[in-house]
Design a protein around this motif. Structure first.
Motif, PDB file in Angstrom:
ATOM      1  N   LYS A   1      85.115   2.568   1.297  1.00  0.00           N
ATOM      2  CA  LYS A   1      84.408   3.823   1.031  1.00  0.00           C
ATOM      3  C   LYS A   1      83.553   3.725  -0.231  1.00  0.00           C
ATOM      4  O   LYS A   1      82.444   4.246  -0.294  1.00  0.00           O
ATOM      5  CB  LYS A   1      85.440   4.955   0.873  1.00  0.00           C
ATOM      6  N   GLN A   2      84.050   3.022  -1.248  1.00  0.00           N
ATOM      7  CA  GLN A   2      83.337   2.992  -2.528  1.00  0.00           C
ATOM      8  C   GLN A   2      82.191   1.976  -2.576  1.00  0.00           C
ATOM      9  O   GLN A   2      81.435   1.964  -3.533  1.00  0.00           O
ATOM     10  CB  GLN A   2      84.338   2.713  -3.662  1.00  0.00           C
ATOM     11  N   THR A   3      82.079   1.134  -1.571  1.00  0.00           N
ATOM     12  CA  THR A   3      81.050   0.094  -1.643  1.00  0.00           C
ATOM     13  C   THR A   3      80.060   0.099  -0.479  1.00  0.00           C
ATOM     14  O   THR A   3      78.862  -0.103  -0.698  1.00  0.00           O
ATOM     15  CB  THR A   3      81.699  -1.310  -1.664  1.00  0.00           C
TER      16      THR A   3
ATOM     17  N   ASN B   1      82.883  -0.145   8.559  1.00  0.00           N
ATOM     18  CA  ASN B   1      82.925   1.290   8.865  1.00  0.00           C
ATOM     19  C   ASN B   1      83.938   1.597   9.957  1.00  0.00           C
ATOM     20  O   ASN B   1      84.669   2.587   9.873  1.00  0.00           O
ATOM     21  CB  ASN B   1      81.530   1.786   9.285  1.00  0.00           C
ATOM     22  N   GLU B   2      83.995   0.773  10.998  1.00  0.00           N
ATOM     23  CA  GLU B   2      84.965   1.005  12.069  1.00  0.00           C
ATOM     24  C   GLU B   2      86.389   0.791  11.551  1.00  0.00           C
ATOM     25  O   GLU B   2      87.302   1.552  11.881  1.00  0.00           O
ATOM     26  CB  GLU B   2      84.693   0.087  13.275  1.00  0.00           C
ATOM     27  N   VAL B   3      86.578  -0.237  10.742  1.00  0.00           N
ATOM     28  CA  VAL B   3      87.900  -0.491  10.156  1.00  0.00           C
ATOM     29  C   VAL B   3      88.335   0.740   9.355  1.00  0.00           C
ATOM     30  O   VAL B   3      89.450   1.240   9.491  1.00  0.00           O
ATOM     31  CB  VAL B   3      87.850  -1.740   9.240  1.00  0.00           C
ATOM     32  N   SER B   4      87.414   1.268   8.555  1.00  0.00           N
ATOM     33  CA  SER B   4      87.720   2.414   7.715  1.00  0.00           C
ATOM     34  C   SER B   4      88.100   3.628   8.550  1.00  0.00           C
ATOM     35  O   SER B   4      88.991   4.395   8.199  1.00  0.00           O
ATOM     36  CB  SER B   4      86.496   2.707   6.850  1.00  0.00           C
ATOM     37  N   ARG B   5      87.425   3.817   9.698  1.00  0.00           N
ATOM     38  CA  ARG B   5      87.730   4.965  10.557  1.00  0.00           C
ATOM     39  C   ARG B   5      89.112   4.861  11.185  1.00  0.00           C
ATOM     40  O   ARG B   5      89.770   5.872  11.418  1.00  0.00           O
ATOM     41  CB  ARG B   5      86.695   5.059  11.685  1.00  0.00           C
ATOM     42  N   ILE B   6      89.522   3.640  11.489  1.00  0.00           N
ATOM     43  CA  ILE B   6      90.822   3.461  12.152  1.00  0.00           C
ATOM     44  C   ILE B   6      91.951   3.497  11.130  1.00  0.00           C
ATOM     45  O   ILE B   6      93.084   3.872  11.454  1.00  0.00           O
ATOM     46  CB  ILE B   6      90.824   2.141  12.957  1.00  0.00           C
TER      47      ILE B   6
END
Lengths: 368, 368
Positions: B139-141, B199-204
């Motif tokens: 999220k921060q990068t 982004n997909e990793v972060s959503r899951i």
């Protein structure tokens, strides 16, 4: 003009009047919100000339006056300000100075004399309806109004008041929705209100049972919510005589659970959608309804328990038209009346004649 | 294939693997979800060949087998089914029979032999990171990665692991974001992962502190969440040597409340937006920062209390680049280091060196 007003209340009012403002206008001043400060009241107005919304806030008016401010920018600024008092000051060059906390905005306004006046609608002919009831009347009918402009009158809904009954009717040539409620009025009213107006009214309506006052002239309607007022043009022309369309005879009467049939049609429509025609078939026989649909990629069968009075019947519908109505019926069960597979189906909530929905079937060839 | 599986769990898994499926694919079978039933486990797979997602459910496997089913239709059907057991049976013609409650769907599937195999990534080189920490790293990068394809390598983020530190870095030529965490790994890793994958990793990713296992080959990365696995291509090429860009000297150091400066820039950017350049000016002097912006329609001044160490400075930035970072910093206060009004500003959370954000100023002519 010089006023001090609560950020929260101003933000709320801006959101309300912005609903009447369209960015597509050809008259630039209509991109603005009219602010009028007088007698410790700030009145905000937005209009696209078809529909106008006014909303009032009590506030400290240090110097009376009026100005027009660009709607989107003004709305964004007020929304982003902290929850404090906002000071708005205008000067003679129509500059607007907005101060709140450590923020200071200076933006160019427009003189209010250029802003069009909303039509005057007085209370000579008026009608009171509880807010929650008006909201459900609109929700249960407005989706059936015509989307296209082929017959402009059908893009609105007919509001009829007589014999202490108020009826709201919308139809588009494929289906017809009618909602009737009791009202305490001796007026005879027959007007056609644009769908857009009723949708905005519905969005502003709270779910409480306090009254909305509706007032009429021959060309306009006004909805008075207290702090907020919506004024709209009426549609001109003769509405279709819908009463002749609704028959009371039937050869088959089905009683079925509303949610079950809605969910079954929703599933069946997944394949109807693939077939691009939304066609869903109903086979109704003793105690059982089968809903089916097929397309190149596959088919679906749904079975539902029903109570059937009368003949078996096979009939097909556009699933969208069925679902639009089923989604706005809150009653647990519905009654569906059929006469033949080329005549409309009439749906009503079980033991509730206040709502009637009529939908035309799709004709199928014999072998389908 | 013949299985019985919970509607709820199947629905959840479909939602996960659908994230890897794009409707823009030129290979029709990639519009489908691969179902593989074996040893009482149903495995679902979706891929666009760049990124692949696998998700597993325990279920009753009556007959092992596999099939590919159109993703959107299958997802819609399962979502609309009641919360009951779903039976899925395939026949030798690749027809899929889905039964649940009183619903029965028959849809045409595709043979699984045509479905591409996902690359094999084993655990020779691996890294464990707590889920919540990985989520905040991304999220921060990731927002600082390049959106255009001018330098394809910059559309990804660099993941470096050495000396028991893991660093995630993204930059687009205007700004640079670096997040460093401690890890329990003696590996030396240096890979560039596509933004889309992260982004997909972060959503899951859930917000819990259990570990994700990340595994690497020279060309691929695999994120193992337990029931779900994401496999992605790595980007090829040399990433920019970002360490040389970050200086530690400063002539002015500002300490300011994160939320206050964020909200001030957001308000100032409302006018910057009207000017279409997003330009926001900062005037920093003893104990006070003024943020201002102007455009044809007006101007805005914001004042903020700050702690200043060093020289006064006037400097301008693209407000979007400032806001992107401020919105992902959870710490109450930040430090901003300046050297001159043509050198980058370096932002860090106060007393926290794990995150560094560098942003280039916009040069102004002297009289502006």
């Amino acid at each position: 003009m010089k006023i001090k007003v609560s950020q929260k209340e101003l933000n709320k009012c801006i959101n309300i009047v912005q609903k009447a403002i369209t960015s597509k206008t050809t008259l630039p001043i209509l991109n603005g919100i009219l602010l009028e400060a007088e007698n410790d009241v700030l009145k905000l107005t937005g209009t696209d000339l078809e529909i106008g919304i006014e909303s009032k806030i009590n506030c400290e008016v240090i110097e009376e006056g009026s100005i027009v401010i660009a709607s989107r920018l003004f709305g964004d600024i007020i929304r982003k300000l902290p929850d404090l008092e906002v000071e708005i000051v205008t000067d003679e060059d129509n500059n607007v100075h907005i101060t709140c906390g450590n923020s200071k905005f200076n933006i160019i306004g427009q003189p209010s004399v250029e802003y069009p006046q909303l039509p005057v609608v007085n209370d000579d002919i008026s009608l009171n309806i509880p807010k929650d009831l008006l909201k459900s009347m609109i929700k249960q009918t407005i989706f059936a109004a015509a989307q296209d402009e082929i017959k402009p009158i059908l893009t609105g809904a007919l509001l009829e008041v007589n014999n202490k009954k108020a009826t709201l009717v919308a139809l588009d040539g494929y289906r017809l929705a009618v909602k009737e409620i009791s009202v305490n009025s001796d007026n005879n009213i027959k007007v056609v209100i644009p769908s857009k107006t009723l949708n905005e009214v519905s969005r502003i309506l709270d779910d409480d049972d306090s009254d909305v006052i509706i007032m009429f002239t021959s060309s306009h309607v006004l909805f008075d919510f207290g702090e907020t007022v919506i004024i709209s043009r009426l549609l001109e022309g003769e509405f279709i005589n819908y009463r002749d369309i609704i028959r009371n005879e039937y050869k088959s009467r089905v009683k079925v659970n509303t949610k079950s049939i809605q969910e079954s049609i929703e599933r069946a429509s997944l394949l109807a959608r693939e077939g691009k025609n939304n066609l869903v078939k109903f086979t109704i026989s003793d105690e059982k309804m089968t809903i089916s649909s097929n397309s190149e990629i596959g088919n679906v069968y749904e079975e539902l328990p029903i109570d059937l009075e009368g003949n078996d019947i096979k009939i097909a519908f556009n699933s969208k038209y069925m679902l639009d109505a089923l989604r706005v019926i809150d009653n647990e069960e519905i009654i569906m009346d059929f006469e033949s597979n080329v005549k409309p189906c009439i749906m009503r909530p079980y033991e509730d004649n206040s709502y009637t929905y009529l939908v035309l079937p799709v004709r199928l060839n014999e072998n389908y």
